[in-house]
Design a protein around this motif. Structure first.
Motif, mmCIF file in Angstrom:
data_model
loop_
_atom_site.group_PDB
_atom_site.id
_atom_site.type_symbol
_atom_site.label_atom_id
_atom_site.label_comp_id
_atom_site.label_asym_id
_atom_site.label_seq_id
_atom_site.Cartn_x
_atom_site.Cartn_y
_atom_site.Cartn_z
ATOM 1 N N VAL A 70 -1.360 -5.408 -4.904
ATOM 2 C CA VAL A 70 -2.205 -4.384 -4.279
ATOM 3 C C VAL A 70 -2.340 -3.204 -5.232
ATOM 4 O O VAL A 70 -1.345 -2.636 -5.676
ATOM 5 C CB VAL A 70 -1.622 -3.930 -2.934
ATOM 6 C CG1 VAL A 70 -2.526 -2.867 -2.299
ATOM 7 C CG2 VAL A 70 -1.454 -5.117 -1.981
ATOM 8 N N THR A 121 -3.442 -13.415 -5.018
ATOM 9 C CA THR A 121 -4.501 -12.566 -4.481
ATOM 10 C C THR A 121 -4.339 -11.152 -5.023
ATOM 11 O O THR A 121 -3.235 -10.611 -5.018
ATOM 12 C CB THR A 121 -4.459 -12.529 -2.945
ATOM 13 O OG1 THR A 121 -4.722 -13.840 -2.430
ATOM 14 C CG2 THR A 121 -5.490 -11.552 -2.383
ATOM 15 N N ALA A 123 -5.588 -7.345 -4.317
ATOM 16 C CA ALA A 123 -6.212 -6.513 -3.288
ATOM 17 C C ALA A 123 -6.265 -5.079 -3.774
ATOM 18 O O ALA A 123 -5.442 -4.658 -4.591
ATOM 19 C CB ALA A 123 -5.436 -6.607 -1.976
ATOM 20 N N VAL A 165 -13.135 -3.810 5.109
ATOM 21 C CA VAL A 165 -12.376 -4.780 4.325
ATOM 22 C C VAL A 165 -13.321 -5.892 3.901
ATOM 23 O O VAL A 165 -14.074 -6.419 4.727
ATOM 24 C CB VAL A 165 -11.199 -5.370 5.134
ATOM 25 C CG1 VAL A 165 -10.497 -6.474 4.339
ATOM 26 C CG2 VAL A 165 -10.196 -4.278 5.517
ATOM 27 N N ASP A 167 -13.379 -9.587 2.041
ATOM 28 C CA ASP A 167 -12.577 -10.728 1.609
ATOM 29 C C ASP A 167 -13.439 -11.624 0.732
ATOM 30 O O ASP A 167 -14.347 -12.301 1.218
ATOM 31 C CB ASP A 167 -12.071 -11.501 2.836
ATOM 32 C CG ASP A 167 -11.163 -12.663 2.472
ATOM 33 O OD1 ASP A 167 -11.209 -13.129 1.327
ATOM 34 O OD2 ASP A 167 -10.412 -13.114 3.358
ATOM 35 N N VAL A 172 -9.515 -9.121 -2.440
ATOM 36 C CA VAL A 172 -9.726 -8.495 -1.131
ATOM 37 C C VAL A 172 -9.697 -6.984 -1.338
ATOM 38 O O VAL A 172 -8.710 -6.450 -1.849
ATOM 39 C CB VAL A 172 -8.655 -8.909 -0.108
ATOM 40 C CG1 VAL A 172 -8.960 -8.294 1.260
ATOM 41 C CG2 VAL A 172 -8.577 -10.429 0.008
ATOM 42 N N THR A 173 -10.783 -6.319 -0.973
ATOM 43 C CA THR A 173 -10.891 -4.887 -1.230
ATOM 44 C C THR A 173 -11.093 -4.124 0.067
ATOM 45 O O THR A 173 -11.605 -4.667 1.050
ATOM 46 C CB THR A 173 -12.066 -4.591 -2.191
ATOM 47 O OG1 THR A 173 -13.291 -5.108 -1.626
ATOM 48 C CG2 THR A 173 -11.831 -5.240 -3.539
ATOM 49 N N LEU A 183 -6.290 -3.068 5.685
ATOM 50 C CA LEU A 183 -6.127 -4.078 4.638
ATOM 51 C C LEU A 183 -4.778 -4.779 4.766
ATOM 52 O O LEU A 183 -4.698 -6.011 4.726
ATOM 53 C CB LEU A 183 -6.233 -3.425 3.261
ATOM 54 C CG LEU A 183 -5.965 -4.361 2.066
ATOM 55 C CD1 LEU A 183 -7.177 -5.239 1.804
ATOM 56 C CD2 LEU A 183 -5.601 -3.575 0.819
ATOM 57 N N LEU A 187 -4.384 -8.748 5.528
ATOM 58 C CA LEU A 187 -3.726 -9.646 4.583
ATOM 59 C C LEU A 187 -2.498 -10.299 5.208
ATOM 60 O O LEU A 187 -2.213 -11.471 4.950
ATOM 61 C CB LEU A 187 -3.342 -8.879 3.325
ATOM 62 C CG LEU A 187 -4.496 -8.498 2.402
ATOM 63 C CD1 LEU A 187 -4.025 -7.511 1.350
ATOM 64 C CD2 LEU A 187 -5.102 -9.732 1.737
#
Length: 223
Positions: A70, A121, A123, A165, A167, A172-173, A183, A187
């Motif tokens: 993240v 992932t 983010a 959010v 995806d 994933v932002t 977020l 997640l």
């Protein structure tokens, strides 16, 4: 799963703490989650962009170990377009300058490695997606950021999506600062499961806002 939360000089504390606390709280409900505060340069105290607020990284950012990374945005002064009456010190404390300095560290290379790693992932919260964009890592991807940065994000070749959010698979932002809670919960639901995510949501007494966008289903048609 190991979730690593990135720190860099000038980071926004809430961007980090909100999703970090979501995953930390999840440890009370499952043994499937572990968390770390990390930097590209290894353990140590890292100053945020808010005076007198620092956090301590306990490990290196390591895409070979992390399942989730993240990336926060920065805390500082925004720089309105065309503003030129700032001193050098004031300009260095602006959000664009803080984000830009991350590109001179080992962070972009590590994030590139993370995005290339199967099963990992990446983010972002708020301006974190701008770091990825400025590093040329998410051209053609769908993403969002704080509303003040959406135009800049689009100029970087990103498909800007106005959702809290977004995806896009292994990317994933999330939007502005408070979206870090949404977020984290999204997640947690996606990666661990809805039962644990609901338990944390109830513990925090926070209800997520809006729809998490995915490139799925029919496109809406105008009435």
């Amino acid at each position: 799963m190991l979730a690593q939360f990135v720190l860099f000089d000038g980071f926004d504390p809430l961007d980090v703490v909100a999703p970090f606390e979501v995953f930390s709280a999840a440890k009370a409900f499952t043994d499937l989650v572990s968390v770390e505060l990390v930097t590209a340069d290894g353990p140590g105290e890292v100053r945020s962009g808010i005076p007198a607020v620092s956090l301590t990284a306990t490990a290196d950012l390591d895409p070979d170990r992390a399942d989730l990374i993240v990336v926060p945005g920065a805390a500082g002064r925004s720089l309105p377009q065309g503003e030129s009456d700032l001193s050098d010190a004031e300009r260095e404390a602006t959000i664009p300058a803080i984000l830009g300095r991350t590109l001179t560290t080992g962070l972009p290379g590590l994030l590139a490695k993370a995005l290339a790693a199967p099963g990992t992932t990446v983010a972002t919260v708020c301006g974190g997606s701008l770091i990825l964009s400025m590093a040329g890592l998410i051209d053609g991807r769908s993403a969002t950021t704080h509303h003040q940065g959406l135009e800049v994000l689009g100029m970087g070749g990103v498909n800007v999506t106005r959702a809290r959010v977004v995806d896009d698979g292994d990317l994933v932002t999330a939007g502005g600062v408070t979206s870090g809670l949404d977020l984290g919960l999204y997640l947690l639901e996606r990666e661990v499961g809805p039962k644990v995510a609901l338990a944390v949501e109830q513990l925090f007494e926070h209800e997520r806002r809006g729809v998490a966008w995915r490139d799925h289903g029919p496109a809406p048609v105008s009435a």
